[in-house]
Design a protein around this motif. Sequence first.
Motif, PDB file in Angstrom:
ATOM      1  N   ILE A 186       0.836  -1.192   0.000  1.00 35.05           N
ATOM      2  CA  ILE A 186       0.000   0.000   0.000  1.00 35.05           C
ATOM      3  C   ILE A 186       0.878   1.252   0.000  1.00 35.05           C
ATOM      4  CG2 ILE A 186      -1.607   1.373   1.393  1.00 35.05           C
ATOM      5  CD1 ILE A 186      -2.908  -1.250   2.277  1.00 35.05           C
ATOM      6  N   GLY A 187       1.928   1.242   0.810  1.00 29.67           N
ATOM      7  CA  GLY A 187       2.834   2.388   0.885  1.00 29.67           C
ATOM      8  C   GLY A 187       3.482   2.697  -0.446  1.00 29.67           C
ATOM      9  N   ALA A 188       3.836   1.664  -1.195  1.00 26.67           N
ATOM     10  CA  ALA A 188       4.468   1.867  -2.495  1.00 26.67           C
ATOM     11  C   ALA A 188       3.517   2.546  -3.472  1.00 26.67           C
ATOM     12  CB  ALA A 188       4.946   0.535  -3.067  1.00 26.67           C
ATOM     13  N   LEU A 189       2.241   2.154  -3.431  1.00 33.09           N
ATOM     14  CA  LEU A 189       1.275   2.771  -4.336  1.00 33.09           C
ATOM     15  C   LEU A 189       0.961   4.204  -3.908  1.00 33.09           C
ATOM     16  CD1 LEU A 189      -0.146   2.069  -6.898  1.00 33.09           C
ATOM     17  CD2 LEU A 189      -2.056   1.137  -5.589  1.00 33.09           C
ATOM     18  N   GLU A 190       0.902   4.439  -2.599  1.00 31.09           N
ATOM     19  CA  GLU A 190       0.724   5.807  -2.111  1.00 31.09           C
ATOM     20  C   GLU A 190       1.884   6.685  -2.580  1.00 31.09           C
ATOM     21  OE1 GLU A 190      -1.672   5.197   2.103  1.00 31.09           O
ATOM     22  OE2 GLU A 190       0.483   4.787   2.014  1.00 31.09           O
ATOM     23  N   ASP A 191       3.083   6.133  -2.527  1.00 29.86           N
ATOM     24  CA  ASP A 191       4.266   6.869  -2.970  1.00 29.86           C
ATOM     25  C   ASP A 191       4.141   7.271  -4.438  1.00 29.86           C
ATOM     26  OD1 ASP A 191       7.209   7.646  -2.700  1.00 29.86           O
ATOM     27  OD2 ASP A 191       7.331   6.138  -4.284  1.00 29.86           O
ATOM     28  N   PHE A 192       3.636   6.359  -5.265  1.00 33.92           N
ATOM     29  CA  PHE A 192       3.483   6.670  -6.689  1.00 33.92           C
ATOM     30  C   PHE A 192       2.488   7.805  -6.902  1.00 33.92           C
ATOM     31  CE2 PHE A 192       1.199   6.205 -10.696  1.00 33.92           C
ATOM     32  CZ  PHE A 192       2.246   6.288 -11.602  1.00 33.92           C
ATOM     33  N   PHE A 193       1.351   7.751  -6.217  1.00 40.57           N
ATOM     34  CA  PHE A 193       0.319   8.761  -6.442  1.00 40.57           C
ATOM     35  C   PHE A 193       0.691  10.127  -5.849  1.00 40.57           C
ATOM     36  CE2 PHE A 193      -2.560   4.947  -6.842  1.00 40.57           C
ATOM     37  CZ  PHE A 193      -2.779   5.125  -8.198  1.00 40.57           C
ATOM     38  N   ARG A 194       1.727  10.167  -5.015  1.00 41.90           N
ATOM     39  CA  ARG A 194       2.182  11.441  -4.455  1.00 41.90           C
ATOM     40  C   ARG A 194       3.311  12.072  -5.267  1.00 41.90           C
ATOM     41  NH1 ARG A 194       1.966   8.745   1.268  1.00 41.90           N
ATOM     42  NH2 ARG A 194      -0.100   9.398   2.013  1.00 41.90           N
ATOM     43  N   LEU A 195       3.762  11.400  -6.311  1.00 46.31           N
ATOM     44  CA  LEU A 195       4.861  11.928  -7.111  1.00 46.31           C
ATOM     45  C   LEU A 195       4.475  13.258  -7.750  1.00 46.31           C
ATOM     46  CD1 LEU A 195       6.118   8.754  -9.034  1.00 46.31           C
ATOM     47  CD2 LEU A 195       7.301   9.936  -7.184  1.00 46.31           C
TER      48      LEU A 195
END
Length: 264
Positions: A186-195
Amino acid sequence: MDLTTLRHQERGAGTPLLLINGHFQSRDSWDPTVAQLSRHCRTLTFEFPNQGSSPTDTGMDTIAHYARYTAAYLDRIGVDPADCVVHGYSFGGNVCRYLHLEMGVDFRAIILGGVGSHRLAEYQLRRLATWRELLAKGETDLFVRTVLLQIFSPDFVCRHTRHFDVTRKAFAGQYGRRPEAVLALIGALEDFFRLDRDGPDSYRCPVHLVGSSADLLTPWQYVEEYAKEVGSVSTHCLQGGHQTRVEHHQDFVDLMIELMAQYG
């Protein structure tokens, strides 16, 4: 990257087709698809840490970790990305976007499934926050039900209640004992959407977009919007929900064979 516990499979011959997993997908879930696709091309499937039966790695909590792991996998098996067609599904599609757009990895062609316009980022972050809240409260079964009800179309759930229940139990059995693996994903996908993004995405190779008519995670209109933004070579709408590969498996396989014929 540490690939000592890598789970992967290569089947068939011809143009390499790399299939990158969705969020909570195992390598084995590709087997019915690979059984047909490997007659037409060389299929490459693998599993990230935190997925399936692969080890938990709480340090893999950014999209860059998963992109670098993918690049390391291709290097390990001796496949030049420039010779390879890649299909990234959902989470895997975002890994693919990061590989190409942020890391400069060029592919022969890119097929993105279940990804859409960056205007969906805030919606996706709110959805992922809800998942986090359920896990924090120990509501594992409710979390699993919520995920599956978003992945499958309402029509599919109504017509295939047994399949839904079997999938729910398998999902809970696979991830219920290690919520830390789920949180890393989940953290990895959150990281992508915050780019931070400066203008529209610019692809240096042919890109194809695939969406679904009843997708609750990535509505079709946002797939169409992204396709127009990036000037996709082709855009395809399949029936069903986000997991159209399960709901309409043969339609998905036929489309992949059609697309791969352009690069064979």
